[in-house]
Design a protein around this motif. Structure first.
Motif, PDB file in Angstrom:
ATOM      1  N   ALA A 160       2.070   1.614  -3.509  1.00 43.60           N
ATOM      2  CA  ALA A 160       0.962   2.064  -4.365  1.00 43.60           C
ATOM      3  C   ALA A 160       0.692   3.552  -4.185  1.00 43.60           C
ATOM      4  CB  ALA A 160      -0.291   1.240  -4.059  1.00 43.60           C
ATOM      5  N   ARG A 161       0.768   4.048  -2.945  1.00 45.04           N
ATOM      6  CA  ARG A 161       0.561   5.481  -2.698  1.00 45.04           C
ATOM      7  C   ARG A 161       1.646   6.316  -3.352  1.00 45.04           C
ATOM      8  NH1 ARG A 161      -1.115   4.150   2.314  1.00 45.04           N
ATOM      9  NH2 ARG A 161       0.949   4.372   3.206  1.00 45.04           N
ATOM     10  N   ILE A 162       2.890   5.873  -3.189  1.00 43.26           N
ATOM     11  CA  ILE A 162       4.018   6.618  -3.755  1.00 43.26           C
ATOM     12  C   ILE A 162       3.942   6.634  -5.277  1.00 43.26           C
ATOM     13  CG2 ILE A 162       6.535   6.575  -4.062  1.00 43.26           C
ATOM     14  CD1 ILE A 162       6.678   5.473  -1.154  1.00 43.26           C
ATOM     15  N   LYS A 163       3.616   5.498  -5.871  1.00 42.75           N
ATOM     16  CA  LYS A 163       3.583   5.389  -7.334  1.00 42.75           C
ATOM     17  C   LYS A 163       2.221   5.755  -7.918  1.00 42.75           C
ATOM     18  CE  LYS A 163       7.446   2.567  -8.077  1.00 42.75           C
ATOM     19  NZ  LYS A 163       8.155   2.072  -9.214  1.00 42.75           N
ATOM     20  N   ARG A 164       1.267   6.049  -7.046  1.00 34.25           N
ATOM     21  CA  ARG A 164      -0.096   6.403  -7.456  1.00 34.25           C
ATOM     22  C   ARG A 164      -0.697   5.335  -8.366  1.00 34.25           C
ATOM     23  NH1 ARG A 164      -0.141  12.923  -7.796  1.00 34.25           N
ATOM     24  NH2 ARG A 164       1.164  13.200  -5.970  1.00 34.25           N
ATOM     25  N   GLU A 174       0.820  -1.208   0.000  1.00 33.94           N
ATOM     26  CA  GLU A 174       0.000   0.000   0.000  1.00 33.94           C
ATOM     27  C   GLU A 174       0.856   1.262   0.000  1.00 33.94           C
ATOM     28  OE1 GLU A 174      -2.557  -0.781   3.344  1.00 33.94           O
ATOM     29  OE2 GLU A 174      -4.087  -1.708   2.061  1.00 33.94           O
ATOM     30  N   ARG A 175       1.988   1.227   0.716  1.00 32.24           N
ATOM     31  CA  ARG A 175       2.897   2.385   0.682  1.00 32.24           C
ATOM     32  C   ARG A 175       3.463   2.582  -0.717  1.00 32.24           C
ATOM     33  NH1 ARG A 175       4.852   0.664   6.045  1.00 32.24           N
ATOM     34  NH2 ARG A 175       6.201  -0.694   4.862  1.00 32.24           N
ATOM     35  N   ASP A 178      -2.961   1.417  -8.300  1.00 35.01           N
ATOM     36  CA  ASP A 178      -3.819   0.510  -7.537  1.00 35.01           C
ATOM     37  C   ASP A 178      -3.169  -0.860  -7.457  1.00 35.01           C
ATOM     38  OD1 ASP A 178      -5.843   2.362  -7.070  1.00 35.01           O
ATOM     39  OD2 ASP A 178      -6.854   1.890  -8.970  1.00 35.01           O
TER      40      ASP A 178
END
Length: 111
Positions: free
Chosen positions: A85-89, A82-83, A91
């Motif tokens: 995914a957030r950094i790379k924007r 999830e971290r 899903d």
């Protein structure tokens, strides 16, 4: 006057176990969980050092019964994904949450 050399900094220890490291709390806890789930006894001598408890864990970890959730990714694995995914924007694909191997491959390809 002579001084005795029996007491002082040159005392030789009768024990040769200075290289033996004690088992960690995590190892002991993990071994206890394996023993509990598999309904087997955890011998006290397995808790004496890291190498012995590691061997015991390796021998007995496969005896833990599998459940339908056994192949799910761990909470740490999901949190790490999830971290990323957030950094790379991006899903995380839904199938990643069903299989730890697929989640691992997704993490590896996105690091």
């Amino acid at each position: 006057m002579q001084q005795s050399h029996s007491d002082g900094p040159n005392i030789v220890s009768s024990s040769n176990d200075y290289h033996v490291l004690p088992a960690t709390e995590k190892q002991i806890y993990f071994a206890q969980q394996i023993a509990k789930r598999a309904n087997i006894n955890l011998p006290a001598d397995a808790l004496t050092d890291r190498q012995q408890i590691s061997r015991w864990i390796e021998t007995h970890k496969s005896t833990v019964p599998t459940t339908r959730f056994s192949n799910y990714p761990s909470s740490k694995q999901v949190g790490f994904a999830e971290r990323i995914a957030r950094i790379k924007r991006r899903d995380i694909p839904r199938e990643c949450f069903q299989d730890r191997g697929i989640m691992s491959k997704w993490i590896d390809s996105n690091v």
